[in-house]
Design an enzyme around this catalytic site. Structure first.
Site, short mmCIF file in Angstrom:
data_model
loop_
_atom_site.label_atom_id
_atom_site.label_comp_id
_atom_site.label_asym_id
_atom_site.label_seq_id
_atom_site.Cartn_x
_atom_site.Cartn_y
_atom_site.Cartn_z
N CYS A 191 0.82 -1.22 0.00
CA CYS A 191 0.00 0.00 0.00
C CYS A 191 0.85 1.27 0.00
CB CYS A 191 -0.94 0.01 1.20
SG CYS A 191 -1.99 -1.45 1.29
N ASN B 87 -10.15 0.00 1.07
CA ASN B 87 -8.68 0.04 1.00
C ASN B 87 -8.28 -0.46 -0.39
OD1 ASN B 87 -5.96 -0.60 1.09
ND2 ASN B 87 -6.00 -1.35 3.20
N HIS C 57 -2.86 6.99 3.70
CA HIS C 57 -3.35 5.75 3.07
C HIS C 57 -4.63 5.28 3.76
CE1 HIS C 57 -3.89 1.73 1.81
NE2 HIS C 57 -3.40 1.18 2.90
N1 COA Z 1 -17.28 -9.20 11.02
C1 COA Z 1 -17.46 -9.59 12.30
N2 COA Z 1 -16.45 -9.98 13.10
C2 COA Z 1 -15.21 -9.96 12.57
C3 COA Z 1 -14.97 -9.57 11.25
C4 COA Z 1 -16.07 -9.18 10.46
N3 COA Z 1 -15.93 -8.78 9.18
N4 COA Z 1 -13.64 -9.64 11.01
C5 COA Z 1 -13.08 -10.09 12.14
N5 COA Z 1 -14.04 -10.27 13.08
C6 COA Z 1 -13.90 -10.76 14.44
C7 COA Z 1 -12.66 -11.60 14.66
O1 COA Z 1 -12.90 -12.92 14.24
C8 COA Z 1 -12.49 -11.50 16.15
O2 COA Z 1 -13.36 -12.40 16.75
P1 COA Z 1 -12.91 -13.19 18.09
O3 COA Z 1 -12.66 -12.12 19.12
O4 COA Z 1 -14.10 -14.05 18.38
O5 COA Z 1 -11.68 -13.95 17.71
C9 COA Z 1 -12.98 -10.09 16.47
O6 COA Z 1 -13.73 -9.66 15.33
C10 COA Z 1 -11.88 -9.10 16.75
O7 COA Z 1 -10.86 -9.32 15.78
P2 COA Z 1 -9.65 -8.35 15.64
O8 COA Z 1 -8.79 -8.80 14.52
O9 COA Z 1 -9.01 -8.15 16.99
O10 COA Z 1 -10.45 -7.01 15.27
P3 COA Z 1 -9.87 -5.60 14.94
O11 COA Z 1 -10.52 -4.59 15.78
O12 COA Z 1 -8.36 -5.61 14.90
O13 COA Z 1 -10.39 -5.37 13.45
C11 COA Z 1 -9.51 -5.46 11.23
C12 COA Z 1 -10.02 -6.26 12.43
C13 COA Z 1 -9.01 -6.43 10.19
C14 COA Z 1 -10.66 -4.63 10.71
C15 COA Z 1 -8.38 -4.52 11.71
O14 COA Z 1 -7.43 -5.27 12.45
C16 COA Z 1 -7.69 -3.81 10.59
O15 COA Z 1 -8.28 -3.05 9.88
N6 COA Z 1 -6.39 -4.04 10.44
C17 COA Z 1 -5.63 -3.39 9.43
C18 COA Z 1 -5.93 -4.02 8.11
C19 COA Z 1 -5.30 -3.24 7.01
O16 COA Z 1 -5.36 -2.05 6.99
N7 COA Z 1 -4.68 -3.97 6.10
C20 COA Z 1 -4.05 -3.38 4.99
C21 COA Z 1 -2.82 -2.70 5.44
S1 COA Z 1 -2.29 -1.55 4.39
#
Ligand code: COA
Length: 345
Positions: free
Chosen positions: A122, A294, A264
């Protein structure tokens, strides 16, 4: 030895932003549509990621197709029908071989110009812009087309609720031309870096030379993005905050000098945390993640084009651009927004 009467040599050219273009595939996929096939809710996606809809390419559209559309629009915005080089930032090339940039250059009628892909996740567009700026500063090129284009839907598992809601497809492009240092629109020094220790935090196992004995060949999972979202989230905030400070300092600015932060569009919570760390109010941080998601290397040029078109970037503002992505990689640079730049969508 030069004679005492010799004229001083002119300063090297600086790279100046002279055109911006963007293109999004017409089909929009809403959170409600995703909820029909994923164990998630529209509310979860909106509040935890900040996205309500994203554009997804139809199966016949590849990265080069979107790159051509954005490139055409950026060249129209710049008022040029030729450039000296093309750099394409992408993590989703049309094929492993050859690079996609020569195809894009050919289809834009840029006969025989040097053209190459740059893969930095990214951060790719900011990396590519910095490489293009160096070509201009070195006198190797006077104009460079820099494109960020991604077909993320080709490498995202549609059944994975932890990645499918996040990513979208699209392309943005910029034309850089030779200008004078200090002139509005010229790019400041880049601050950038990488940390391969976290190479597996966002990765696609198959398609390269590394083979994974644990994965049955062709089972499908290996060709999709695997991501440890919460590691990415923490590192993205940390590195984009620091690299923004570094780029501001390299430009001779303080963080308080920043009028607009173009960050970003990974997750609205990441953007808010970076803005918070820098002490910037929400109105200084334009965003389009709600409607495009994204888009990886396309994210920064799409946001630049959209923010310029809707009046959130105006002449004279001090703009800091920052990105973070797979690798990990991060990069930031600065510019004073130029007058008379009209983004074409
Ligand atoms: N809907 C519902 N629940 C979801 C879900 C969705 N779409 N995606 C994940 N979960 C759940 C997970 O399974 C987890 O459940 P659990 O507690 O029972 O294991 C819970 O939500 C929390 O997961 P977690 O990964 O800690 O959530 P988060 O607050 O970190 O959010 C992302 C997840 C992926 C949205 C977040 O981590 C994120 O945006 N990360 C950066 C991703 C990114 O920008 N990538 C590109 C980089 S340039």
């Amino acid at each position: 030895m030069s004679s005492p009467d010799a004229l001083p040599s002119p300063p090297p050219p600086a790279a100046r932003l002279i055109g911006l273009g963007s293109w999004l595939p017409p089909r929009q996929v809403t959170n409600a549509e995703l909820c029909t096939r994923l164990d998630t809710s529209a509310e979860w996606i909106r509040t935890r990621i900040g996205i309500t809809t994203r554009h997804i390419a139809d199966p016949t559209t590849a990265t080069s197709d979107m790159a051509v559309e954005a490139g055409l629009r950026a060249m129209k915005s710049a008022g040029v029908d030729h450039v000296d080089a093309l750099v394409l930032a992408t993590t989703t090339p049309d094929h492993p071989v050859p690079a996609t940039a020569p195809t894009v250059a050919h289809r834009l009628g840029l006969r025989h110009v040097p053209a190459f892909d740059l893969a930095a996740g990214c951060s790719g567009f900011v990396y590519a812009t910095s490489v293009a700026a160096a070509l201009i500063q070195a006198g190797t090129a006077r104009t460079v087309l820099v494109v960020g284009a991604e077909t993320m839907s080709a490498i995202i598992d549609p059944a994975d609720r932890s990645t499918a809601p996040i990513f979208g497809d699209g392309a943005g492009a910029a034309v850089l031309g030779a200008g004078r240092a200090g002139e509005p629109g010229t790019l400041g020094p880049v601050a950038w870096g990488s940390d391969g220790e976290h190479a597996d935090a966002i990765y696609v196992p198959e398609g390269g030379s590394r083979r994974f004995p644990g994965l049955p060949p062709g089972d499908g999972a290996g060709r999709y993005v695997h991501m440890r979202g919460n590691v990415v989230l923490r590192q993205a905030v940390r590195h984009m905050s620091q690299v923004s400070r570094d780029a501001a300092a390299a430009a001779g600015w303080t963080v308080q000098d920043i009028d607009r932060l173009i960050v970003h569009q990974a997750n609205a919570r990441i953007s808010a945390a970076v803005a918070d760390a820098l002490g910037l109010p929400p109105e200084a941080v334009p965003s389009n993640i709600a409607r495009v998601g994204n888009t990886s290397a396309a994210s920064v040029p799409l946001l630049l084009a959209h923010a310029a078109a809707n009046g959130q970037l105006t002449a004279g503002q001090r703009v800091l651009v920052a990105a973070f992505g797979a690798g990990f990689t991060w990069a930031a640079t600065t510019l004073v927004w130029p007058a008379g730049l009209h983004a074409v969508s």
